[in-house]
Design a protein around this motif. Structure first.
Motif, PDB file in Angstrom:
ATOM      1  N   TYR A   1       0.856  -1.194   0.000  1.00  0.00           N
ATOM      2  CA  TYR A   1       0.000   0.000   0.000  1.00  0.00           C
ATOM      3  C   TYR A   1       0.897   1.250   0.000  1.00  0.00           C
ATOM      4  CZ  TYR A   1      -4.238   2.681   1.364  1.00  0.00           C
ATOM      5  OH  TYR A   1      -5.301   3.544   1.427  1.00  0.00           O
TER       6      TYR A   1
ATOM      7  N   SER B   1       1.461  11.584  -3.804  1.00  0.00           N
ATOM      8  CA  SER B   1       0.152  11.408  -3.177  1.00  0.00           C
ATOM      9  C   SER B   1       0.440  11.328  -1.700  1.00  0.00           C
ATOM     10  CB  SER B   1      -0.548  10.138  -3.647  1.00  0.00           C
ATOM     11  OG  SER B   1      -0.051   9.014  -2.955  1.00  0.00           O
TER      12      SER B   1
ATOM     13  N   TYR C   1      -2.228   9.823   0.880  1.00  0.00           N
ATOM     14  CA  TYR C   1      -2.963   8.797   1.618  1.00  0.00           C
ATOM     15  C   TYR C   1      -2.233   7.469   1.646  1.00  0.00           C
ATOM     16  CZ  TYR C   1      -6.880  12.011   1.542  1.00  0.00           C
ATOM     17  OH  TYR C   1      -7.678  13.095   1.710  1.00  0.00           O
ATOM     18  N   ARG C   2      -1.790   7.023   0.453  1.00  0.00           N
ATOM     19  CA  ARG C   2      -1.214   5.676   0.417  1.00  0.00           C
ATOM     20  C   ARG C   2       0.026   5.585   1.293  1.00  0.00           C
ATOM     21  NH1 ARG C   2       1.354   3.735  -5.108  1.00  0.00           N
ATOM     22  NH2 ARG C   2       1.732   1.992  -3.714  1.00  0.00           N
TER      23      ARG C   2
ATOM     24  N   GLY D   1      -0.653   3.309   4.344  1.00  0.00           N
ATOM     25  CA  GLY D   1       0.176   2.122   4.127  1.00  0.00           C
ATOM     26  C   GLY D   1       1.296   2.074   5.149  1.00  0.00           C
TER      27      GLY D   1
ATOM     28  N   TYR E   1      -3.655  -6.923  -0.678  1.00  0.00           N
ATOM     29  CA  TYR E   1      -3.550  -5.553  -1.208  1.00  0.00           C
ATOM     30  C   TYR E   1      -3.880  -5.541  -2.699  1.00  0.00           C
ATOM     31  CZ  TYR E   1      -1.762  -1.292  -3.177  1.00  0.00           C
ATOM     32  OH  TYR E   1      -1.667  -0.133  -3.896  1.00  0.00           O
TER      33      TYR E   1
ATOM     34  N   LYS F   1      -6.795  -3.239  -4.007  1.00  0.00           N
ATOM     35  CA  LYS F   1      -6.130  -2.015  -4.473  1.00  0.00           C
ATOM     36  C   LYS F   1      -7.089  -0.942  -4.989  1.00  0.00           C
ATOM     37  CE  LYS F   1      -2.310  -0.810  -7.555  1.00  0.00           C
ATOM     38  NZ  LYS F   1      -2.852  -0.137  -8.727  1.00  0.00           N
TER      39      LYS F   1
ATOM     40  N   HIS G   1      -5.746   6.264  -2.551  1.00  0.00           N
ATOM     41  CA  HIS G   1      -4.309   6.314  -2.818  1.00  0.00           C
ATOM     42  C   HIS G   1      -3.773   7.737  -2.889  1.00  0.00           C
ATOM     43  CE1 HIS G   1      -4.525   2.061  -3.641  1.00  0.00           C
ATOM     44  NE2 HIS G   1      -3.202   2.039  -3.581  1.00  0.00           N
TER      45      HIS G   1
END
Lengths: 183, 137
Positions: free
Chosen positions: A140, B78, B80-81, B85, B128, B132, B137
């Motif tokens: 992720y 980006s 968020y990921r 993650g 994941y 996905k 993301h």
């Protein structure tokens, strides 16, 4: 040669790790271990279940040689370089771990309560769940300690800094908030 | 031949993981309690030297062993990921005290129970892949 039987000090270790990254870059590759997990999934046929694993995994086969080498390195360090001596961790931390039930703290390289306890369903679940979190989180986030904390930070990448902050938020939550419920 | 070099780099990496104690669950736990400089020293030294090498490579436009210019891939922009993650990874890292490199190293060192962690990590990677498109993301 005596020195090879002692644990490596942090500055030597850091220097040697930076060399690993440099060597791989000079070889036209990059330092990132967790992408191997995706490669192995693809090689095992996960491409039949979703597109993420539909790629020619043989193009990343070089990286499997790196991790196979890492396995051999582990064998050499453990058997010929006194690698599994107990780390000299802070006595406060040992005391803290003892109260959590980790009697092996200070006497072993890994906690035997987790890694040498295959009759315990709890230990097996912890290892499995931890593995799932690592695999899921690494993909992720697009990398793990090697890809983000070492390679990405070395290239001054903001995304890697965010990922490393995430690693620490997750680690601190686990040890300070979740551990009291598990152990 | 190239694969042999990769294997040798891997052997070197595995030895360092064990001998630096970065493959020890106890060192990772200690790192998250902030009661030792050890892990911070390792990562800090590697990053400072690594940044120096990469600046030099870029400044002098160095070439790799295939005589091709070295291109270091930029990470996608980006947030968020990386954050989400990263947090999920950190939870797992602190729980089992091993990141993906040391997992393989520890198997070689004789801790066969780490195979369970590797199976978990493969399952997590697969999960994941399945989810996905549903994740931010």
């Amino acid at each position: 040669m005596e020195l090879l039987n002692e644990p490596f000090p942090w500055h030597v270790s850091g220097f040697l790790i930076s060399l690993i990254m440099l060597l791989l870059i000079l070889m036209g590759k990059s330092f990132g271990v967790s992408s191997n997990l995706r490669t192995i999934c693809a090689a095992l046929g996960a491409g039949k279940t979703c597109d993420f694993f539909c790629f020619n995994w043989k193009t990343t086969r070089w990286n499997l040689f790196v991790i196979f080498g890492a396995l051999i390195g582990g064998f050499i360090a453990a058997n010929y370089m006194s690698g599994l001596n107990p780390p000299d961790i802070n006595p406060d931390v040992i005391a803290e771990l003892n109260t959590l039930g980790f009697e092996s703290a200070g006497n072993n390289y890994l906690p035997l309560e987790l890694f040498d306890n295959l009759y315990s369903i709890k230990a097996i679940c912890i290892l499995l769940i931890g593995g799932i979190l690592i695999g899921f989180g690494a993909r992720y986030a697009g990398g793990c300690t090697s890809g983000h904390a070492i390679s990405g930070l070395s290239n001054l990448q903001l995304p890697s800094l965010i990922a490393v902050l995430g690693f620490f938020i997750g680690g601190l939550l686990m040890i300070h908030l979740i551990f009291p419920f598990i152990f | 031949m190239r694969n042999l070099y990769c294997l040798l780099v891997g052997v070197f990496f595995g030895i360092i993981m064990i001998k630096s104690e970065a493959a020890s669950w106890f060192r990772i736990y200690e790192m998250f309690t902030f009661k030792s400089f050890h892990m911070y020293g390792i990562i800090g030294t590697a990053v400072c030297l690594g940044a120096l090498y990469i600046q030099l490579i870029k400044r002098f436009k160095l070439k790799n062993i295939d005589k091709k210019p070295i291109i270091i891939k930029e990470k996608n922009k980006s947030q968020y990921r990386y954050l989400f993650g990263g947090i999920i990874f950190g939870l797992g890292w602190a729980l089992v005290g091993a990141c993906p490199g040391p997992m393989f190293t520890l198997i070689g060192a004789g801790y066969f129970s780490v195979l369970i962690v590797i199976i978990g990590a493969l399952l997590g990677t697969w999960l994941y892949g399945l989810l996905k498109n549903k994740l931010p993301h």
